[in-house]
Design an enzyme around this catalytic site. Structure first.
Site, mmCIF file in Angstrom:
data_model
loop_
_atom_site.group_PDB
_atom_site.id
_atom_site.type_symbol
_atom_site.label_atom_id
_atom_site.label_comp_id
_atom_site.label_asym_id
_atom_site.label_seq_id
_atom_site.Cartn_x
_atom_site.Cartn_y
_atom_site.Cartn_z
ATOM 1 N N LYS A 272 0.681 -0.935 0.366
ATOM 2 C CA LYS A 272 -0.608 -0.280 -0.553
ATOM 3 C C LYS A 272 1.210 1.116 0.269
ATOM 4 C CE LYS A 272 -4.029 -1.843 2.750
ATOM 5 N NZ LYS A 272 -4.806 -1.672 1.516
ATOM 6 N N ARG A 346 -10.814 -11.552 2.085
ATOM 7 C CA ARG A 346 -11.044 -12.478 0.955
ATOM 8 C C ARG A 346 -10.971 -13.654 1.058
ATOM 9 N NH1 ARG A 346 -11.857 -8.805 -3.983
ATOM 10 N NH2 ARG A 346 -11.238 -7.018 -2.378
HETATM 11 N N1 BES Z 1 -8.134 -3.650 4.269
HETATM 12 C C1 BES Z 1 -8.686 -3.695 2.707
HETATM 13 C C2 BES Z 1 -9.726 -2.500 2.399
HETATM 14 C C3 BES Z 1 -9.974 -1.225 3.637
HETATM 15 C C4 BES Z 1 -9.588 0.329 2.878
HETATM 16 C C5 BES Z 1 -10.384 -1.297 4.805
HETATM 17 C C6 BES Z 1 -9.660 0.976 3.822
HETATM 18 C C7 BES Z 1 -10.466 0.222 5.512
HETATM 19 C C8 BES Z 1 -10.594 1.424 4.922
HETATM 20 C C9 BES Z 1 -8.566 -4.748 1.433
HETATM 21 O O1 BES Z 1 -7.358 -5.780 2.825
HETATM 22 C C10 BES Z 1 -8.014 -4.108 0.241
HETATM 23 O O2 BES Z 1 -6.777 -3.400 0.619
HETATM 24 N N2 BES Z 1 -8.372 -3.999 -0.378
HETATM 25 C C11 BES Z 1 -7.826 -3.408 -1.636
HETATM 26 C C12 BES Z 1 -8.687 -4.492 -2.441
HETATM 27 C C13 BES Z 1 -8.231 -4.176 -4.098
HETATM 28 C C14 BES Z 1 -6.850 -4.836 -4.174
HETATM 29 C C15 BES Z 1 -9.422 -4.856 -5.039
HETATM 30 C C16 BES Z 1 -9.344 -1.977 -1.621
HETATM 31 O O3 BES Z 1 -10.389 -1.977 -1.375
HETATM 32 O O4 BES Z 1 -8.571 -1.189 -2.473
HETATM 33 MN MN MN Z 2 -5.656 -5.796 1.374
#
Ligand code: BES
Ligand code: MN
Ligand code: ZN
Length: 494
Positions: A272, A346
């Site tokens: 990230k 997931r």
């Molecule tokens: N934990 C994150 C989602 C999240 C984002 C939680 C902001 C709380 C606040 C999740 O694991 C994630 O990184 N999701 C990605 C999915 C994508 C890579 C398909 C996302 O939402 O960007």
């Molecule tokens: Mn994630």
């Protein structure tokens, strides 16, 4: 770590001591009974002071009268409850608002409210709101500058103390559950490893919950390669905690709650961006809710059989981390191609959902997960996304959400979204780009749900960095404990 607050209940009695809270409508008049208790002189003072202070008795407004000579109180706190006629009073929010006005050692709230019937449940909700308003997380501050308002001793003055005491006991169990969830979400990730999280779940034994903790070896044996794949870049081992509360008939199928417990989500190899990454300590809010909920249900001795299961992992880059392109075989036997290692929640849930339905044959399953950023785009911080294969469960969740203020909004599952996660190389892929990001994530989960009513709550928007309310001034909301406790109470207790 919430400050302690002792809550008592007593029958309406004389006016004395500490801070004294009464409610008035837009005419600035309390109920006749309260008027009698505080006296005509005080009622006149409220009218006069209210006029001077431009206090109109509107909801969420207060007038403080300090040490009126003829009353045995330090402060008389007058709270307005003149609401828009269409919106009934939210008792918990009202309790939070009142607690925000308190600053003394002891306070009495006179729960006799113009234009409203204060049921025992409503009175208990006021107490719950007051307790949550007093929450703060200052465990790691070496200099305590405790500006949290509230009181050490709160007395509810009510018409029917016996009924209120009973409702209060349940509400206190729920408040404790919310506090547990908030504490877990606020806790820093260096402290809260999967193993430490599991031991916090284990502590539920003291309220009568049976707890089993599976380590990586046990999960490998079960074939949970999707969950373990997320964990393999971390030096800290994964855990699966299973909590059981058996308050129902032994022949009753259990209901099941499943939580995403990523103690820190760096994104893994698909790392990230740095800005705001610290928030990903909260990526275990689903699991935190399940622990808080189990505490609440067990503490109030809910007449239901309940299973809680939480997948606890850390998502880190590292020499042994999972790669984009990897294909993992889940416990169900289905294979998943990893496109993005940041779509890890997931993967964890795929194995835990399968395990729970396979082992416990639940009446229904509800999972909670901070699953997608896309749900924040769709619903912001006010509603959790609800995805479900079952109308009745959806309606019940929606109603429980309305009743508690932890609201959910139904989002679509559809064959088209399911198709989007088909993979060239495996049965499915874990990411399919930006479009309908929350729905394609839910579609993957659904591939691990057979013929059982199921709901998925995407709580990425509501669990952390939460908007300030009268019952939450902190970062973590403890979202989900109240709505799910309510769901159980309204529909699944014998
Ligand atoms: N934990 C994150 C989602 C999240 C984002 C939680 C902001 C709380 C606040 C999740 O694991 C994630 O990184 N999701 C990605 C999915 C994508 C890579 C398909 C996302 O939402 O960007
Ligand atoms: Mn994630
Ligand atoms: Zn995540």
């Amino acid at each position: 770590m919430a400050e302690s607050m002792k809550i008592d209940v007593q029958a309406h009695g004389p006016v004395e001591g500490g801070e004294f809270v009464v409610f008035v409508g837009e005419n600035l008049k309390p109920t006749p009974a309260v008027a009698k208790r505080i006296g005509a002189k005080t009622v006149d003072l409220i009218a006069k002071a209210g006029d001077l202070e431009k206090f109109k008795g509107k909801a969420r407004s207060a007038l403080v009268l300090t040490a009126p000579a003829w009353l045995a109180v330090d402060r008389l706190i007058v709270i307005g409850v003149a609401e828009d006629k269409k919106t009934p009073i939210d008792w918990a929010q009202l309790g939070g608002f009142v607690a925000g006005k308190l600053s003394g050692k002891a306070a009495t709230i006179v729960l006799d409210v113009p234009g409203a019937d204060v049921t025992p449940e409503a009175a208990a909700e006021v107490a719950l709101g007051a307790r949550l308003r007093k929450y703060s997380f200052d465990h790691y501050k070496t200099k305590k500058d405790d500006k949290t308002p509230g009181t050490a001793r709160l007395t509810l003055s009510v018409a029917d103390p016996t009924a209120v005491k009973k409702a209060l006991k349940a509400a206190e169990a729920v408040a404790e559950g919310v506090v547990i969830a908030r504490d877990l979400v606020n806790e820093p990730p260096n402290v809260l490893s999967p193993e430490e999280f599991a031991s916090r779940a284990d502590a539920l034994r003291k309220v009568g919950v049976e707890v089993e903790i599976l380590d990586e070896k046990a999960m490998r044996k079960l074939g949970m390669r999707a969950l373990l794949g997320v964990s393999q870049g971390s030096v800290r081992e994964a855990r699966l905690a299973i909590m059981r509360w058996n308050g129902g008939k032994s022949t009753d199928k259990p209901i099941a709650f499943i939580g995403k417990g990523v103690v820190f989500d760096s994104g893994g190899i698909s790392i990230k961006p740095g800005a705001g990454m610290e928030d990903m300590k909260g990526d275990m809010a689903g699991a935190a809710c399940v622990v808080g909920l189990m505490h609440a249900l067990a503490s109030r001795k809910a007449k239901a059989n309940v299973v809680g299961a939480i997948g606890l992992v850390e998502n880190m880059p590292g020499g042994n981390a999972q790669r984009p392109g990897d294909i993992v075989t889940t416990m169900s036997g289905q294979t998943i191609e990893i496109i993005n290692t940041d779509a890890e929640g997931r993967l964890v849930l795929a194995d835990v959902l399968w395990y729970v339905q396979d082992r416990f044959k639940p009446k229904f399953m509800i999972d909670l997960a901070t699953l997608t950023g896309a749900i924040l785009v769709a619903l912001g911080q006010e509603f959790a996304g609800l995805f479900s294969n079952d109308e009745e469960l959806s309606q019940r969740l929606t109603a429980a959400g309305q009743a508690t203020g932890e609201r959910v909004w139904r989002m679509p599952l559809a064959a088209e979204f399911d198709k989007m996660i088909d993979s060239k190389f495996a049965d499915m892929k874990n990411s399919s780009g930006r479009h309908a990001g929350s729905s394609t994530a839910a579609a993957l989960l659904q591939r691990f749900v057979n013929n059982v009513p199921w709901a998925h709550l995407d709580i990425a928007g509501v669990a952390m960095g939460s908007p300030q309310t009268e019952t939450n001034k902190g970062w973590a909301s403890g979202w989900g404990v109240r709505v799910l406790d309510r769901l159980v109470k309204d529909h699944y207790e014998a």
